[in-house]
Design a protein around this motif. Sequence first.
Motif, PDB file in Angstrom:
ATOM      1  N   ILE A  37      39.830  36.346  32.256  1.00 61.55           N
ATOM      2  CA  ILE A  37      39.959  35.524  33.464  1.00 61.55           C
ATOM      3  C   ILE A  37      41.266  34.742  33.424  1.00 61.55           C
ATOM      4  O   ILE A  37      41.948  34.607  34.447  1.00 61.55           O
ATOM      5  CB  ILE A  37      38.748  34.584  33.624  1.00 61.55           C
ATOM      6  CG1 ILE A  37      37.507  35.389  33.977  1.00 61.55           C
ATOM      7  CG2 ILE A  37      39.013  33.526  34.691  1.00 61.55           C
ATOM      8  CD1 ILE A  37      36.244  34.584  34.057  1.00 61.55           C
ATOM      9  N   GLN A  38      41.634  34.253  32.240  1.00 56.14           N
ATOM     10  CA  GLN A  38      42.901  33.524  32.129  1.00 56.14           C
ATOM     11  C   GLN A  38      44.079  34.429  32.493  1.00 56.14           C
ATOM     12  O   GLN A  38      45.007  34.010  33.179  1.00 56.14           O
ATOM     13  CB  GLN A  38      43.071  32.957  30.719  1.00 56.14           C
ATOM     14  CG  GLN A  38      42.166  31.780  30.438  1.00 56.14           C
ATOM     15  CD  GLN A  38      42.194  31.332  28.981  1.00 56.14           C
ATOM     16  OE1 GLN A  38      42.599  32.070  28.095  1.00 56.14           O
ATOM     17  NE2 GLN A  38      41.725  30.111  28.753  1.00 56.14           N
ATOM     18  N   ARG A  45      47.911  36.439  37.048  1.00 54.12           N
ATOM     19  CA  ARG A  45      48.259  37.445  38.056  1.00 54.12           C
ATOM     20  C   ARG A  45      47.970  36.940  39.458  1.00 54.12           C
ATOM     21  O   ARG A  45      48.636  37.332  40.407  1.00 54.12           O
ATOM     22  CB  ARG A  45      47.469  38.731  37.816  1.00 54.12           C
ATOM     23  CG  ARG A  45      47.966  39.522  36.641  1.00 54.12           C
ATOM     24  CD  ARG A  45      47.459  40.950  36.614  1.00 54.12           C
ATOM     25  NE  ARG A  45      46.274  41.206  37.400  1.00 54.12           N
ATOM     26  CZ  ARG A  45      45.167  41.781  36.955  1.00 54.12           C
ATOM     27  NH1 ARG A  45      45.097  42.152  35.699  1.00 54.12           N
ATOM     28  NH2 ARG A  45      44.146  41.997  37.742  1.00 54.12           N
ATOM     29  N   LEU A  46      46.981  36.074  39.580  1.00 56.64           N
ATOM     30  CA  LEU A  46      46.589  35.553  40.893  1.00 56.64           C
ATOM     31  C   LEU A  46      47.726  34.769  41.535  1.00 56.64           C
ATOM     32  O   LEU A  46      47.917  34.814  42.742  1.00 56.64           O
ATOM     33  CB  LEU A  46      45.345  34.673  40.744  1.00 56.64           C
ATOM     34  CG  LEU A  46      44.693  34.163  42.018  1.00 56.64           C
ATOM     35  CD1 LEU A  46      44.185  35.335  42.839  1.00 56.64           C
ATOM     36  CD2 LEU A  46      43.538  33.243  41.685  1.00 56.64           C
ATOM     37  N   GLN A  82      46.524  40.968  47.563  1.00 59.37           N
ATOM     38  CA  GLN A  82      45.282  41.266  46.856  1.00 59.37           C
ATOM     39  C   GLN A  82      44.615  40.005  46.325  1.00 59.37           C
ATOM     40  O   GLN A  82      43.618  40.092  45.626  1.00 59.37           O
ATOM     41  CB  GLN A  82      45.569  42.207  45.689  1.00 59.37           C
ATOM     42  CG  GLN A  82      46.179  43.524  46.088  1.00 59.37           C
ATOM     43  CD  GLN A  82      46.607  44.324  44.869  1.00 59.37           C
ATOM     44  OE1 GLN A  82      46.739  43.788  43.785  1.00 59.37           O
ATOM     45  NE2 GLN A  82      46.829  45.615  45.057  1.00 59.37           N
ATOM     46  N   SER A  83      45.145  38.836  46.657  1.00 56.27           N
ATOM     47  CA  SER A  83      44.643  37.615  46.039  1.00 56.27           C
ATOM     48  C   SER A  83      43.178  37.352  46.398  1.00 56.27           C
ATOM     49  O   SER A  83      42.427  36.879  45.560  1.00 56.27           O
ATOM     50  CB  SER A  83      45.512  36.422  46.416  1.00 56.27           C
ATOM     51  OG  SER A  83      45.416  36.142  47.790  1.00 56.27           O
ATOM     52  N   LEU A  84      42.768  37.671  47.611  1.00 57.77           N
ATOM     53  CA  LEU A  84      41.383  37.413  48.007  1.00 57.77           C
ATOM     54  C   LEU A  84      40.429  38.278  47.192  1.00 57.77           C
ATOM     55  O   LEU A  84      39.407  37.787  46.708  1.00 57.77           O
ATOM     56  CB  LEU A  84      41.206  37.660  49.504  1.00 57.77           C
ATOM     57  CG  LEU A  84      39.894  37.203  50.100  1.00 57.77           C
ATOM     58  CD1 LEU A  84      39.729  35.687  49.909  1.00 57.77           C
ATOM     59  CD2 LEU A  84      39.821  37.543  51.561  1.00 57.77           C
ATOM     60  N   HIS A  85      40.774  39.542  47.015  1.00 55.44           N
ATOM     61  CA  HIS A  85      39.941  40.434  46.202  1.00 55.44           C
ATOM     62  C   HIS A  85      39.909  39.953  44.750  1.00 55.44           C
ATOM     63  O   HIS A  85      38.855  39.916  44.118  1.00 55.44           O
ATOM     64  CB  HIS A  85      40.482  41.867  46.276  1.00 55.44           C
ATOM     65  CG  HIS A  85      39.807  42.814  45.348  1.00 55.44           C
ATOM     66  ND1 HIS A  85      38.501  43.224  45.533  1.00 55.44           N
ATOM     67  CD2 HIS A  85      40.237  43.421  44.213  1.00 55.44           C
ATOM     68  CE1 HIS A  85      38.162  44.035  44.547  1.00 55.44           C
ATOM     69  NE2 HIS A  85      39.204  44.169  43.735  1.00 55.44           N
ATOM     70  N   ILE A 116      37.381  37.172  40.123  1.00 59.91           N
ATOM     71  CA  ILE A 116      37.394  36.080  39.139  1.00 59.91           C
ATOM     72  C   ILE A 116      36.151  35.216  39.291  1.00 59.91           C
ATOM     73  O   ILE A 116      35.518  34.840  38.303  1.00 59.91           O
ATOM     74  CB  ILE A 116      38.683  35.246  39.287  1.00 59.91           C
ATOM     75  CG1 ILE A 116      39.892  36.053  38.819  1.00 59.91           C
ATOM     76  CG2 ILE A 116      38.581  33.948  38.495  1.00 59.91           C
ATOM     77  CD1 ILE A 116      41.218  35.387  39.109  1.00 59.91           C
ATOM     78  N   GLN A 117      35.782  34.909  40.544  1.00 60.63           N
ATOM     79  CA  GLN A 117      34.600  34.074  40.775  1.00 60.63           C
ATOM     80  C   GLN A 117      33.347  34.764  40.247  1.00 60.63           C
ATOM     81  O   GLN A 117      32.484  34.121  39.649  1.00 60.63           O
ATOM     82  CB  GLN A 117      34.456  33.753  42.267  1.00 60.63           C
ATOM     83  CG  GLN A 117      33.332  32.777  42.570  1.00 60.63           C
ATOM     84  CD  GLN A 117      33.515  31.438  41.897  1.00 60.63           C
ATOM     85  OE1 GLN A 117      34.556  30.815  42.024  1.00 60.63           O
ATOM     86  NE2 GLN A 117      32.509  30.990  41.173  1.00 60.63           N
TER      87      GLN A 117
END
Length: 164
Positions: free
Chosen positions: A15-16, A21-22, A28-31, A36-37
Amino acid sequence: MEALYQQTHKQVHEIQSHMGRLETADKQSLHLENEIQASIDQIFSHLERLEILSSKEPPNKRQNAKLRVDQLKYDVQHLQTALQNFQHRRYAREQQERQREELLSRTFTTNGTQKKILDIANMLGLSNTVMRLIEKRAFQDKYFMIGGMLLTCVVMFLVVQYLT
């Protein structure tokens, strides 16, 4: 317990890296956010299970196990907060873009307004000479307004310089 701890610890590190990358991903940030959530939610369920398992550890290992679980919990809460901050910044950025587009789509036509005023004045019977005087005065007033704004800025700057 150790296998679940290692798996959860590995997921935290994944996740880190996703969070890194986020920041750079736009489309693609929403996906990626949803991914991640989902991982964070899964880690929280693993942490609940780890807390139960750590309380069942032998007394000499229990303190260390609880400490490791608490550290993981702290890391995950930090990641959750970082994700929420990113989502807030993205939402604010999107809102600013929408407002910017809305402002840019508006048409501020002073010429159209001026033409309507001239048409109304012609209907009222004002002569062309009077109309030209009015236009000249409006042109001059614009320069007075700009000069007044500049003078006000200079005065404010001098007051700030004097008071500090």
